[in-house]
Design an enzyme around this catalytic site. Structure first.
Site, PDB file in Angstrom:
ATOM      1  N   MET A  42       0.854  -1.200   0.000  1.00 19.50           N
ATOM      2  CA  MET A  42       0.000   0.000   0.000  1.00 19.50           C
ATOM      3  C   MET A  42       0.882   1.239   0.000  1.00 19.50           C
ATOM      4  SD  MET A  42      -2.192   1.316   3.326  1.00 19.50           S
ATOM      5  CE  MET A  42      -3.823   0.711   3.050  1.00 19.50           C
ATOM      6  N   ASN A  43       0.578   2.242  -0.869  1.00 19.95           N
ATOM      7  CA  ASN A  43       1.112   3.595  -0.617  1.00 19.95           C
ATOM      8  C   ASN A  43      -0.024   4.604  -0.632  1.00 19.95           C
ATOM      9  OD1 ASN A  43       2.121   2.893  -3.549  1.00 19.95           O
ATOM     10  ND2 ASN A  43       2.257   5.100  -3.567  1.00 19.95           N
ATOM     11  N   ASP A  44       0.119   5.728  -1.263  1.00 24.78           N
ATOM     12  CA  ASP A  44      -0.775   6.891  -1.086  1.00 24.78           C
ATOM     13  C   ASP A  44      -2.272   6.601  -0.888  1.00 24.78           C
ATOM     14  OD1 ASP A  44       1.591   7.679  -2.228  1.00 24.78           O
ATOM     15  OD2 ASP A  44       0.701   8.713  -3.918  1.00 24.78           O
ATOM     16  N   GLN A  59      -3.134   3.355  -3.281  1.00 29.46           N
ATOM     17  CA  GLN A  59      -2.194   2.765  -4.228  1.00 29.46           C
ATOM     18  C   GLN A  59      -1.846   1.369  -3.721  1.00 29.46           C
ATOM     19  OE1 GLN A  59      -0.311   4.725  -7.223  1.00 29.46           O
ATOM     20  NE2 GLN A  59      -2.526   4.742  -7.039  1.00 29.46           N
ATOM     21  N   TRP A 101       6.440  -2.125  -4.091  1.00 24.93           N
ATOM     22  CA  TRP A 101       5.726  -1.325  -5.092  1.00 24.93           C
ATOM     23  C   TRP A 101       5.752  -2.049  -6.437  1.00 24.93           C
ATOM     24  CZ3 TRP A 101       6.629   1.413  -9.655  1.00 24.93           C
ATOM     25  CH2 TRP A 101       5.702   2.422  -9.961  1.00 24.93           C
ATOM     26  N   PHE A 145      -2.102   5.373 -11.250  1.00 27.29           N
ATOM     27  CA  PHE A 145      -1.444   6.156 -10.205  1.00 27.29           C
ATOM     28  C   PHE A 145      -2.476   6.975  -9.415  1.00 27.29           C
ATOM     29  CE2 PHE A 145       3.357   6.515 -11.417  1.00 27.29           C
ATOM     30  CZ  PHE A 145       3.458   5.134 -11.385  1.00 27.29           C
ATOM     31  N   SER A 146      -1.942   7.759  -8.471  1.00 26.10           N
ATOM     32  CA  SER A 146      -2.809   8.431  -7.495  1.00 26.10           C
ATOM     33  C   SER A 146      -3.825   9.389  -8.108  1.00 26.10           C
ATOM     34  CB  SER A 146      -1.957   9.202  -6.482  1.00 26.10           C
ATOM     35  OG  SER A 146      -1.365   8.281  -5.608  1.00 26.10           O
ATOM     36  N   ARG A 153       0.932  14.295 -12.768  1.00 36.47           N
ATOM     37  CA  ARG A 153       0.116  13.255 -12.116  1.00 36.47           C
ATOM     38  C   ARG A 153      -0.642  13.743 -10.869  1.00 36.47           C
ATOM     39  NH1 ARG A 153       5.557  11.782 -11.648  1.00 36.47           N
ATOM     40  NH2 ARG A 153       6.431  11.927  -9.551  1.00 36.47           N
ATOM     41  N   TRP A 190       9.135   6.832   1.373  1.00 37.31           N
ATOM     42  CA  TRP A 190       9.779   6.290   0.178  1.00 37.31           C
ATOM     43  C   TRP A 190      11.260   6.008   0.429  1.00 37.31           C
ATOM     44  CZ3 TRP A 190       7.094   4.022  -3.168  1.00 37.31           C
ATOM     45  CH2 TRP A 190       5.882   4.535  -3.627  1.00 37.31           C
TER      46      TRP A 190
HETATM   47  C1  FRU Z   1       3.471   9.575  -4.401  1.00 41.10           C
HETATM   48  C2  FRU Z   1       3.494   8.906  -5.761  1.00 41.10           C
HETATM   49  C3  FRU Z   1       2.536   9.630  -6.703  1.00 41.10           C
HETATM   50  C4  FRU Z   1       2.203   8.561  -7.693  1.00 41.10           C
HETATM   51  C5  FRU Z   1       2.155   7.329  -6.822  1.00 41.10           C
HETATM   52  C6  FRU Z   1       2.580   6.065  -7.507  1.00 41.10           C
HETATM   53  O1  FRU Z   1       3.803   8.745  -3.353  1.00 41.10           O
HETATM   54  O2  FRU Z   1       4.806   8.888  -6.269  1.00 41.10           O
HETATM   55  O3  FRU Z   1       3.070  10.798  -7.276  1.00 41.10           O
HETATM   56  O4  FRU Z   1       0.978   8.805  -8.332  1.00 41.10           O
HETATM   57  O5  FRU Z   1       2.989   7.577  -5.726  1.00 41.10           O
HETATM   58  O6  FRU Z   1       2.353   4.961  -6.700  1.00 41.10           O
END
Ligand code: FRU
Length: 490
Positions: free
Chosen positions: A36-38, A54, A62, A97-98, A161, A299
């Site tokens: 999981m991210n954003d 994400q 990732w 992406f986000s 993005r 990150w």
């Molecule tokens: C931020 C980011 C966004 C991108 C996403 C990809 O953490 O780099 O800019 O859309 O993560 O996972």
């Protein structure tokens, strides 16, 4: 490999019982399986909060981004829903992406970035998906809705993005992250009457050289008579005690000139003073509360639950209510969070000094601690959360007027892209009396310093054991201390 939501959901169902749960928080959203991210698409829709994120279900690192999805009535108990988006189409083949969400005519729309990166070409375009029920999404047939034709001479399609969509004055707008050719962050503003046909409006705000090489995940909203633009700069240069993580977050407070599409900054500051906080996103609920949630990792650092092969990585912060006061963004725990905890021990007038014994209390794995330190100006107080051997320290240092949070003794080390390993962060104290609220959830810790800042971080003890220990080298009075436990937790 070609990805679909069906395949992702099947994989999650077949693998969720194989996860190792030692470090899994109880009241923070984490992925059932994988990475999981954003936070994405945070929205209040038909009486419930929806939070997307994400997600790469297939490994705890990732990978080609999907959108995971969960919903909640109180922002503390989450129900996982099927994966909402998978990178299926050519324009998004290397990741959805986000992005964000908005309700229009009873439907839920997701606006996200289609990421394409092949054969030396990198292209990020803005796309739409929509849903009648808020669970099953269909991609708009004519995606993308914003592409290079909208930004000719303004921005590079390779770094373009994270659209955040909102309504203002009966029109739809979105802010999108980009950068200048000399690597400074830049936020672009677009406008639409139907979410499908978009026009470029302006450069809303552009960064200075020290403010990072790319700005990610912008969010623009009005709050308490001000306009607030939050975002996440990569490689912002440290400024005294602020911006020491490789990837930071910043709030700009000011006013938008809607005629010109320009943001006039009156003040700016880092949003969180901890070690793990990135890509915050907000939503407004039916009571007009502005609520923010962020990814509680950083990150380019090692992630212990991946190193240890636990099968999952990542969590969201506790959702926080936002306000603006004296041109600063103030974060407070939301009421439903407070109401989900029950008091288990309560103390008044605890005195500590160099001769007194330390103050100890066992902590449940999902707990909150609230303490009121009166006349802090006389004291040096150390609060330890953890065991005797493995702990996080919160230090109120009167001589330097600093509050420091330090995880160097917490167990598994977490290091990353910073030039020197970063295991602690400090914040300059401006007042003498503080209410400190600490939320502990198995392996996450969040400190709310009233009217000032928050500190968010993870810690992974080799032998998980939680207790609170307080000591002081000088006379101090802790007026009250309240320890609470999450209802029905461990
Ligand atoms: C931020 C980011 C966004 C991108 C996403 C990809 O953490 O780099 O800019 O859309 O993560 O996972």
């Amino acid at each position: 490999m070609l990805y679909t939501t069906e395949q992702a959901n099947k994989f999650i169902e077949e693998n969720q019982d194989k996860m190792i749960e030692t470090y899994r928080p109880k009241y923070h959203l984490t992925p059932p399986v994988g990475w999981m991210n954003d936070p994405n698409g945070f929205v209040y829709f038909k009486g419930e909060y929806h939070l997307f994120y994400q997600h790469y279900p297939y490994q705890s690192v990732w990978g080609p981004m999907h959108w995971g999805h969960a919903k909640s009535k109180d922002l503390i108990h989450w129900e996982h829903l099927p994966v909402a988006l998978a990178p299926e189409e050519n324009y998004e083949i290397d990741g959805c992406f986000s992005g964000s969400a908005i309700e229009k005519d009873g439907k839920l729309y997701l606006m996200y970035t289609g990421h394409y990166e092949r054969n030396g070409e990198r292209r990020e375009t803005q796309c739409l998906a929509y849903s009648e029920d808020g669970i099953h999404f269909k991609k708009y047939e004519k995606n993308p809705v914003i592409d290079e034709s909208h930004i000719e001479g303004v921005a590079d399609i390779a770094d373009f993005r994270d659209p955040k969509v909102f309504e203002h004055d009966n029109k739809y707008y979105c802010v999108v992250a980009s950068k200048t050719s000399d690597e400074r962050g830049r936020i672009l503003l677009f406008q639409s009457s139907d979410l499908i046909n978009w026009e470029y409006v302006s450069i809303l705000l552009e960064g200075e050289e020290q403010e990072g090489i790319m700005w990610e995940c912008p969010d623009l909203f009005q709050l308490d008579g001000k306009d607030v633009l939050i975002m996440s700069p990569i490689a912002m240069l440290p400024e005294k005690y602020a911006f020491h993580n490789r990837s930071s977050t910043i709030a700009f407070i000011g006013q938008v000139d809607w005629q010109k599409g320009e943001f006039h900054v009156e003040n700016s500051h880092e949003i969180d003073s901890g070690l793990d906080f990135y890509a915050p996103q907000t939503c407004e609920d039916d009571e007009g509360q502005r609520i923010m949630v962020a990814w509680m990792q950083m990150w380019d650092r090692n992630m212990p639950t991946n190193d240890l092969k636990h099968g999952w990585v990542g969590s969201m912060t506790l959702p926080r209510k936002l306000n603006v006061s004296e041109n600063r963004l103030i974060q407070t725990p939301i009421l439903s969070v407070e109401e989900s905890f029950v008091s288990i021990s309560n103390f008044k007038n605890i005195t500590l000094n160099e001769n007194s014994d330390s103050f100890y209390q066992i902590l449940p794995c999902a707990s909150s601690i609230k303490l009121h330190v009166e006349e802090f100006n006389k004291a040096n107080v150390t609060i330890k959360i953890g065991s005797e051997e493995e702990y996080v320290e919160i230090i109120l240092n009167n001589s330097d007027k600093l509050m420091t949070i330090d995880r160097s003794q917490s167990g598994y080390d977490i290091v990353g892209a910073e030039s020197k390993p970063l295991r602690s962060r400090s914040y300059e104290l401006l007042k003498d009396t503080y209410v400190i609220e600490i939320f502990v959830d198995v392996s996450t810790l969040e400190v709310f310093l009233d009217d000032a800042t928050t500190f968010s971080l993870n810690f992974y003890q080799k032998q998980p054991k939680l207790r609170l220990e307080m000591t002081s080298s000088s006379d101090v009075m802790i007026d009250c201390l309240d320890i609470k436990e999450l209802d029905e937790s461990c």
